[in-house]
Structure formats: structure tokens, C-alpha cells
Design a protein around this motif. Sequence first.
Motif, PDB file in Angstrom:
ATOM      1  N   ASN A 138     -30.061  13.571  43.052  1.00  0.00           N
ATOM      2  CA  ASN A 138     -30.157  12.042  42.617  1.00  0.00           C
ATOM      3  C   ASN A 138     -29.047  11.499  41.665  1.00  0.00           C
ATOM      4  N   LEU A 139     -28.316  10.630  42.122  1.00  0.00           N
ATOM      5  CA  LEU A 139     -27.246  10.152  41.033  1.00  0.00           C
ATOM      6  C   LEU A 139     -27.418   8.780  41.008  1.00  0.00           C
ATOM      7  N   LEU A 140     -26.779   8.428  39.754  1.00  0.00           N
ATOM      8  CA  LEU A 140     -27.033   6.839  39.310  1.00  0.00           C
ATOM      9  C   LEU A 140     -25.554   6.572  38.961  1.00  0.00           C
ATOM     10  N   ILE A 141     -25.128   5.432  39.640  1.00  0.00           N
ATOM     11  CA  ILE A 141     -23.826   5.031  39.396  1.00  0.00           C
ATOM     12  C   ILE A 141     -23.794   3.612  38.781  1.00  0.00           C
ATOM     13  N   ILE A 142     -23.092   3.609  37.495  1.00  0.00           N
ATOM     14  CA  ILE A 142     -23.190   2.333  36.817  1.00  0.00           C
ATOM     15  C   ILE A 142     -21.551   1.906  36.430  1.00  0.00           C
ATOM     16  N   ASP A 143     -21.360   0.973  37.470  1.00  0.00           N
ATOM     17  CA  ASP A 143     -20.171   0.567  37.496  1.00  0.00           C
ATOM     18  C   ASP A 143     -20.029  -0.836  37.898  1.00  0.00           C
ATOM     19  N   ASP A 144     -19.302  -1.663  37.132  1.00  0.00           N
ATOM     20  CA  ASP A 144     -19.104  -3.140  37.770  1.00  0.00           C
ATOM     21  C   ASP A 144     -18.220  -3.363  38.950  1.00  0.00           C
ATOM     22  N   ASP A 145     -17.266  -2.532  39.290  1.00  0.00           N
ATOM     23  CA  ASP A 145     -16.365  -2.453  40.478  1.00  0.00           C
ATOM     24  C   ASP A 145     -17.262  -2.044  41.775  1.00  0.00           C
ATOM     25  N   LYS A 146     -17.675  -3.179  42.545  1.00  0.00           N
ATOM     26  CA  LYS A 146     -18.383  -3.000  43.718  1.00  0.00           C
ATOM     27  C   LYS A 146     -17.685  -2.376  44.964  1.00  0.00           C
ATOM     28  N   GLU A 147     -16.788  -2.357  44.892  1.00  0.00           N
ATOM     29  CA  GLU A 147     -15.859  -2.086  46.136  1.00  0.00           C
ATOM     30  C   GLU A 147     -15.803  -0.320  45.759  1.00  0.00           C
ATOM     31  N   LEU A 148     -15.642   0.150  44.440  1.00  0.00           N
ATOM     32  CA  LEU A 148     -15.503   1.570  44.021  1.00  0.00           C
ATOM     33  C   LEU A 148     -17.090   2.178  44.279  1.00  0.00           C
ATOM     34  N   THR A 149     -18.110   1.401  43.898  1.00  0.00           N
ATOM     35  CA  THR A 149     -19.236   1.888  43.950  1.00  0.00           C
ATOM     36  C   THR A 149     -19.829   2.267  45.711  1.00  0.00           C
ATOM     37  N   THR A 150     -19.318   1.181  46.504  1.00  0.00           N
ATOM     38  CA  THR A 150     -19.254   0.985  47.758  1.00  0.00           C
ATOM     39  C   THR A 150     -18.731   2.452  48.632  1.00  0.00           C
ATOM     40  N   LEU A 151     -17.691   2.482  48.028  1.00  0.00           N
ATOM     41  CA  LEU A 151     -16.768   3.553  48.483  1.00  0.00           C
ATOM     42  C   LEU A 151     -17.380   5.268  47.838  1.00  0.00           C
ATOM     43  N   LEU A 152     -17.693   5.122  46.757  1.00  0.00           N
ATOM     44  CA  LEU A 152     -18.398   6.199  46.234  1.00  0.00           C
ATOM     45  C   LEU A 152     -19.719   6.569  46.912  1.00  0.00           C
ATOM     46  N   SER A 153     -20.320   5.657  47.218  1.00  0.00           N
ATOM     47  CA  SER A 153     -21.716   5.560  47.882  1.00  0.00           C
ATOM     48  C   SER A 153     -21.872   6.338  49.201  1.00  0.00           C
ATOM     49  N   GLU A 154     -20.865   5.553  49.864  1.00  0.00           N
ATOM     50  CA  GLU A 154     -20.624   6.042  51.042  1.00  0.00           C
ATOM     51  C   GLU A 154     -20.375   7.767  51.084  1.00  0.00           C
ATOM     52  N   TYR A 155     -19.177   8.036  50.435  1.00  0.00           N
ATOM     53  CA  TYR A 155     -18.590   9.328  50.464  1.00  0.00           C
ATOM     54  C   TYR A 155     -20.087  10.396  50.122  1.00  0.00           C
ATOM     55  N   LEU A 156     -20.463   9.992  48.991  1.00  0.00           N
ATOM     56  CA  LEU A 156     -21.231  10.977  48.463  1.00  0.00           C
ATOM     57  C   LEU A 156     -22.880  10.739  49.396  1.00  0.00           C
TER      58      LEU A 156
END
Length: 96
Positions: free
Chosen positions: A6-24
Motif C-alpha cells: 500500500n503506497l500513498l503518493i502526495i504530489d501536485d503533478d497529476k501527470e507524474l502521479t498517473t504515470l507512477l500509478s500505472e507503473y506501480l
Amino acid sequence: MTELKNLLIIDDDKELTTLLSEYLSYEGFRLHCCHDGLSGLEQAKSKNYDLILLDVMMPGLTGFEVLKALGGKHTTPILMLTAKGDDADRILGLEL
């Protein structure tokens, strides 16, 4: 050693969080994303995570302010994401 799930990503860059979410998520992690410091802080306090990925530079509450608000009692490992390379910023992050 147990595997992180279970990971929590806190980042205002929505493109980066989408990319990280897809990969992870492809790698088997369950992710929750918050796009500002305040909602990220509330989420970090309300649920147990195996790891928090925290951006330093966000509008509103910065990553440093989130760290300070979590305090020393919070035991979840936090990995800081930043484009800042100043030694003072690194030291501040480690101190918090």
C-alpha cells in the motif's frame, strides 16, 4: 521481510502521479494519490501505508510542512520527491 503493498503518493503533478500509478499498480502495489499537501496529510493520518512518496514543492502545504505535521510518532517510511538539490533542503528533509 514483507513486501510493500500500500503506497500513498502526495504530489501536485497529476501527470507524474498517473504515470507512477500505472507503473506501480502493474507491479502489484495498491496506490492512493493526493494532489495537495492537506489532503495528503489527512490521508497519511487516516490509513496505514507501507510507504509514502511525498513531493517537496506543492502549493498550500509543502512536503516539509506535511512532514512536520506528521511528527516523530509517524512510523511509515517517506521517500521525498524533489527537483531541489540544495544541501539545506536535504538536511531539512532529513531533520523532519
